[in-house]
Design a protein around this motif. Structure first.
Motif, PDB file in Angstrom:
ATOM      1  N   GLY A 325       0.834  -1.195   0.000  1.00  0.00           N
ATOM      2  CA  GLY A 325       0.000   0.000   0.000  1.00  0.00           C
ATOM      3  C   GLY A 325       0.866   1.240   0.000  1.00  0.00           C
ATOM      4  O   GLY A 325       1.873   1.313  -0.707  1.00  0.00           O
ATOM      5  N   THR A 326       0.489   2.205   0.802  1.00  0.00           N
ATOM      6  CA  THR A 326       1.281   3.427   0.892  1.00  0.00           C
ATOM      7  C   THR A 326       1.242   3.962   2.317  1.00  0.00           C
ATOM      8  O   THR A 326       0.196   3.913   2.981  1.00  0.00           O
ATOM      9  N   THR A 327       2.353   4.456   2.773  1.00  0.00           N
ATOM     10  CA  THR A 327       2.414   5.049   4.108  1.00  0.00           C
ATOM     11  C   THR A 327       1.728   6.409   4.146  1.00  0.00           C
ATOM     12  O   THR A 327       1.391   6.899   5.222  1.00  0.00           O
ATOM     13  N   ASP A 328       1.511   7.014   2.979  1.00  0.00           N
ATOM     14  CA  ASP A 328       0.883   8.334   2.922  1.00  0.00           C
ATOM     15  C   ASP A 328      -0.624   8.265   3.134  1.00  0.00           C
ATOM     16  O   ASP A 328      -1.247   9.259   3.521  1.00  0.00           O
ATOM     17  N   ASP A 329      -1.228   7.116   2.861  1.00  0.00           N
ATOM     18  CA  ASP A 329      -2.678   6.998   2.956  1.00  0.00           C
ATOM     19  C   ASP A 329      -3.059   5.631   3.526  1.00  0.00           C
ATOM     20  O   ASP A 329      -3.630   4.791   2.840  1.00  0.00           O
ATOM     21  N   PRO A 330      -2.721   5.358   4.807  1.00  0.00           N
ATOM     22  CA  PRO A 330      -3.047   4.059   5.397  1.00  0.00           C
ATOM     23  C   PRO A 330      -4.549   3.879   5.563  1.00  0.00           C
ATOM     24  O   PRO A 330      -5.292   4.853   5.681  1.00  0.00           O
ATOM     25  N   THR A 331      -4.988   2.625   5.569  1.00  0.00           N
ATOM     26  CA  THR A 331      -6.408   2.341   5.733  1.00  0.00           C
ATOM     27  C   THR A 331      -6.644   1.614   7.056  1.00  0.00           C
ATOM     28  O   THR A 331      -5.734   0.976   7.589  1.00  0.00           O
ATOM     29  N   PRO A 332      -7.872   1.660   7.584  1.00  0.00           N
ATOM     30  CA  PRO A 332      -8.154   1.004   8.873  1.00  0.00           C
ATOM     31  C   PRO A 332      -8.127  -0.518   8.813  1.00  0.00           C
ATOM     32  O   PRO A 332      -8.130  -1.158   9.857  1.00  0.00           O
ATOM     33  N   LEU A 333      -8.096  -1.093   7.614  1.00  0.00           N
ATOM     34  CA  LEU A 333      -8.077  -2.548   7.507  1.00  0.00           C
ATOM     35  C   LEU A 333      -6.706  -3.109   7.151  1.00  0.00           C
ATOM     36  O   LEU A 333      -6.352  -4.198   7.587  1.00  0.00           O
ATOM     37  N   THR A 334      -5.930  -2.376   6.380  1.00  0.00           N
ATOM     38  CA  THR A 334      -4.620  -2.908   5.977  1.00  0.00           C
ATOM     39  C   THR A 334      -3.462  -1.975   6.288  1.00  0.00           C
ATOM     40  O   THR A 334      -2.311  -2.323   6.018  1.00  0.00           O
ATOM     41  N   GLY A 335      -3.714  -0.797   6.848  1.00  0.00           N
ATOM     42  CA  GLY A 335      -2.616   0.122   7.151  1.00  0.00           C
ATOM     43  C   GLY A 335      -1.869   0.522   5.894  1.00  0.00           C
ATOM     44  O   GLY A 335      -2.461   0.978   4.913  1.00  0.00           O
ATOM     45  N   ALA A 336      -0.550   0.328   5.901  1.00  0.00           N
ATOM     46  CA  ALA A 336       0.272   0.642   4.728  1.00  0.00           C
ATOM     47  C   ALA A 336       0.222  -0.466   3.691  1.00  0.00           C
ATOM     48  O   ALA A 336       0.877  -0.375   2.653  1.00  0.00           O
ATOM     49  N   GLY A 337      -0.538  -1.520   3.956  1.00  0.00           N
ATOM     50  CA  GLY A 337      -0.705  -2.593   2.977  1.00  0.00           C
ATOM     51  C   GLY A 337      -0.313  -3.952   3.533  1.00  0.00           C
ATOM     52  O   GLY A 337       0.066  -4.096   4.696  1.00  0.00           O
ATOM     53  N   VAL A 338      -0.415  -4.944   2.662  1.00  0.00           N
ATOM     54  CA  VAL A 338      -0.030  -6.306   3.018  1.00  0.00           C
ATOM     55  C   VAL A 338       1.494  -6.414   2.969  1.00  0.00           C
ATOM     56  O   VAL A 338       2.134  -5.906   2.038  1.00  0.00           O
ATOM     57  N   VAL A 339       2.082  -7.057   3.961  1.00  0.00           N
ATOM     58  CA  VAL A 339       3.539  -7.169   4.018  1.00  0.00           C
ATOM     59  C   VAL A 339       4.066  -7.935   2.804  1.00  0.00           C
ATOM     60  O   VAL A 339       3.425  -8.852   2.297  1.00  0.00           O
ATOM     61  N   GLN A 340       5.255  -7.560   2.361  1.00  0.00           N
ATOM     62  CA  GLN A 340       5.921  -8.200   1.223  1.00  0.00           C
ATOM     63  C   GLN A 340       7.311  -8.646   1.697  1.00  0.00           C
ATOM     64  O   GLN A 340       8.279  -7.881   1.612  1.00  0.00           O
ATOM     65  N   PRO A 341       7.421  -9.860   2.207  1.00  0.00           N
ATOM     66  CA  PRO A 341       8.676 -10.286   2.853  1.00  0.00           C
ATOM     67  C   PRO A 341       9.916 -10.161   1.977  1.00  0.00           C
ATOM     68  O   PRO A 341      10.950  -9.647   2.425  1.00  0.00           O
ATOM     69  N   TYR A 342       9.846 -10.616   0.730  1.00  0.00           N
ATOM     70  CA  TYR A 342      11.038 -10.573  -0.118  1.00  0.00           C
ATOM     71  C   TYR A 342      11.438  -9.130  -0.407  1.00  0.00           C
ATOM     72  O   TYR A 342      12.621  -8.785  -0.387  1.00  0.00           O
ATOM     73  N   GLU A 343      10.446  -8.285  -0.667  1.00  0.00           N
ATOM     74  CA  GLU A 343      10.732  -6.867  -0.905  1.00  0.00           C
ATOM     75  C   GLU A 343      11.370  -6.231   0.325  1.00  0.00           C
ATOM     76  O   GLU A 343      12.313  -5.448   0.219  1.00  0.00           O
ATOM     77  N   ALA A 344      10.847  -6.552   1.499  1.00  0.00           N
ATOM     78  CA  ALA A 344      11.398  -5.984   2.733  1.00  0.00           C
ATOM     79  C   ALA A 344      12.852  -6.381   2.927  1.00  0.00           C
ATOM     80  O   ALA A 344      13.661  -5.598   3.438  1.00  0.00           O
ATOM     81  N   LEU A 345      13.196  -7.587   2.504  1.00  0.00           N
ATOM     82  CA  LEU A 345      14.562  -8.085   2.674  1.00  0.00           C
ATOM     83  C   LEU A 345      15.524  -7.541   1.630  1.00  0.00           C
ATOM     84  O   LEU A 345      16.728  -7.430   1.894  1.00  0.00           O
ATOM     85  N   THR A 346      15.021  -7.209   0.447  1.00  0.00           N
ATOM     86  CA  THR A 346      15.922  -6.912  -0.663  1.00  0.00           C
ATOM     87  C   THR A 346      15.876  -5.483  -1.173  1.00  0.00           C
ATOM     88  O   THR A 346      16.823  -5.048  -1.822  1.00  0.00           O
ATOM     89  N   ARG A 347      14.805  -4.742  -0.937  1.00  0.00           N
ATOM     90  CA  ARG A 347      14.751  -3.384  -1.490  1.00  0.00           C
ATOM     91  C   ARG A 347      15.836  -2.524  -0.849  1.00  0.00           C
ATOM     92  O   ARG A 347      15.996  -2.521   0.372  1.00  0.00           O
ATOM     93  N   PRO A 348      16.592  -1.789  -1.644  1.00  0.00           N
ATOM     94  CA  PRO A 348      17.721  -1.016  -1.110  1.00  0.00           C
ATOM     95  C   PRO A 348      17.285   0.259  -0.399  1.00  0.00           C
ATOM     96  O   PRO A 348      17.529   1.374  -0.864  1.00  0.00           O
ATOM     97  N   LEU A 349      16.635   0.097   0.743  1.00  0.00           N
ATOM     98  CA  LEU A 349      16.273   1.244   1.572  1.00  0.00           C
ATOM     99  C   LEU A 349      17.445   1.597   2.482  1.00  0.00           C
ATOM    100  O   LEU A 349      18.289   0.758   2.773  1.00  0.00           O
ATOM    101  N   ASP A 350      17.455   2.817   2.944  1.00  0.00           N
ATOM    102  CA  ASP A 350      18.482   3.243   3.881  1.00  0.00           C
ATOM    103  C   ASP A 350      17.813   4.026   5.005  1.00  0.00           C
ATOM    104  O   ASP A 350      17.948   5.257   5.095  1.00  0.00           O
ATOM    105  N   PRO A 351      17.087   3.328   5.896  1.00  0.00           N
ATOM    106  CA  PRO A 351      16.357   4.038   6.950  1.00  0.00           C
ATOM    107  C   PRO A 351      17.303   4.766   7.889  1.00  0.00           C
ATOM    108  O   PRO A 351      18.379   4.264   8.227  1.00  0.00           O
TER     109      PRO A 351
END
Length: 413
Positions: A325-351
């Motif tokens: 989903g999106t962190t800019d427009d969370p919903t009461p049922l899914t928040g920022a969306g459904v988790v994506q495990p592989y994306e979370a592990l591999t996307r080159p984020l730099d928090p």
């Protein structure tokens, strides 16, 4: 946890051949599994496949081999059944219940199995292999007549403080609370104490409790409902509050789950596979925010295995910013969306240290098309124009004079 599931019966599927001899595959729900045994999950885990966990686990195996202490998840629940000693890796057990209280409610075992349960033959079970469970028993049965045996905010707070005190020594990186409680004194402070020790607190957003009078809520009541007012600790800041989607569920998911304005992310749970009190595999049915919290806890544990030097806020940032989903427009049922495990592990984020993630902003005409250069201003243009006009006038007069010359000459003669 949805209390109707306690009353759900085992579902049997029979395939009858032409000879009339049945070939049965019995699917037992985790809610109906008992220490006396009987049946197992005759299905593969649908959420495991839907979320691509096999690919995510392979990523961790390839790029984050085990090193040092295993990542451990504290499950604050009804306890892990003794029959699961070989299927669920429990590192330590702590109880806040009476010494003679047996594990009799299924949820603690179901949650621990979804997080770290060993595969059951050809069936995938745990989302985070290699993770170990710290079994923190905070209640015996939510339906017990004795209030002391039910989940309470006070017991949950005490358990969270224990987690905070032992997080470093036991390498507890996640605390999972799959059964919401009311907001009592000291609960928020206990959550913050655990978070201060770099523990990611994951909590269920809350299931709908069946009305005692048999009536069903109206559509207007469903729209106005907000579980954030009574489901804790999911409503507290920086807690990963997890809802369940209805993927695959044959009935209306809103009959089970509730909208929650503090929802962080969501996960599918219908026909997930875990372990029951019998020690055999079992199926999640119906959907459950408690099971969703367990699955997301498993994903968080995988992230801790991959990014061992991150902070809890950075781990949460990876989880949330890669959901579908999106962190800019969370919903009461899914928040920022459904988790994506592989994306979370591999996307080159730099928090950043506070979990902030730099956003990429699309800008118009970053590389505009080439255009002809603008000529420099001509400061003599006006003077040149005047000279041209005077030249034209003078030339015109000269032509007129030449034409009139013969005429004037004849007149003089």
């Amino acid at each position: 946890m949805h209390l109707r599931s306690v009353l759900a019966g085992a579902t049997a599927f029979a395939l009858v051949g032409l000879t009339g001899a049945p070939a049965q595959a019995v699917t037992v729900t985790c809610a109906e599994s008992s220490p006396d045994g009987g049946g197992e999950a005759g299905i593969s885990s649908a959420p495991f496949d839907q979320l691509g966990l096999e690919r995510a686990q392979q990523q961790v195996d390839d790029f984050a081999p085990p090193a040092g202490e295993p990542v451990r998840v504290a499950v604050l629940d009804s306890g892990v059944g003794a029959a699961n000693a070989d299927s669920i890796p429990v590192r330590k057990t702590v109880s806040y219940m009476p010494p003679d209280a047996d594990v009799s409610y299924f949820l603690g075992t179901e949650v621990a199995g979804l997080i770290a349960g060993a595969d059951d033959g050809s069936r995938h079970v745990g989302f985070a292999p290699g993770t170990e469970i710290v079994d923190v028993r905070t209640y015996v049965d939510p339906t017990a007549d004795d209030k002391e045996l039910r989940p309470t905010s006070g017991t949950t707070a005490r358990a969270l403080r224990w987690v905070a005190q032992n997080a470093r020594d036991l390498n507890i990186k996640v605390a999972t609370i799959a059964f919401p409680v009311s907001n009592g004194p000291g609960l928020r402070a206990a959550v913050e104490e655990a978070q201060a020790k770099d523990v990611v607190v994951v909590a269920a957003t809350g299931d709908r409790v069946a009305p005692t009078d048999g009536t069903e809520p109206t559509a207007e009541e469903l729209r106005a409902d907000d579980a954030a007012t009574d489901s804790y600790p999911a409503a507290f800041p920086h807690v990963v509050a997890v809802n369940s989607t209805g993927d695959g569920y044959p009935d209306d998911p809103m009959s089970i789950v509730r909208a929650n304005s503090r929802t962080t992310v969501a996960a599918p749970t219908y026909h997930g596979v875990s372990y029951g009190l019998s020690g055999s595999s079992c199926a999640v049915d119906p959907i459950s925010t408690g099971a969703a919290a367990a699955e997301v806890s498993g994903v968080v544990a995988l992230l801790w295995q991959m990014y061992r030097h991150d902070s809890a806020k950075q781990i949460i940032a990876r989880l949330v910013n890669t959901a579908n989903g999106t962190t800019d427009d969370p919903t009461p049922l899914t928040g920022a969306g459904v988790v994506q495990p592989y994306e979370a592990l591999t996307r080159p984020l730099d928090p950043g240290a506070k979990g902030d993630v730099e956003r990429t902003v699309t800008q118009a005409d970053v590389h505009p098309e080439a255009t002809a250069p603008v000529p420099a201003p001509d400061v003599l243009a006006e003077t040149r124009d005047d000279a041209v006009w005077w030249g034209l006038i003078g030339g015109g007069l000269l032509v007129v004079a030449l034409l009139l010359r013969p005429v004037l000459a004849r007149r003089r003669s």
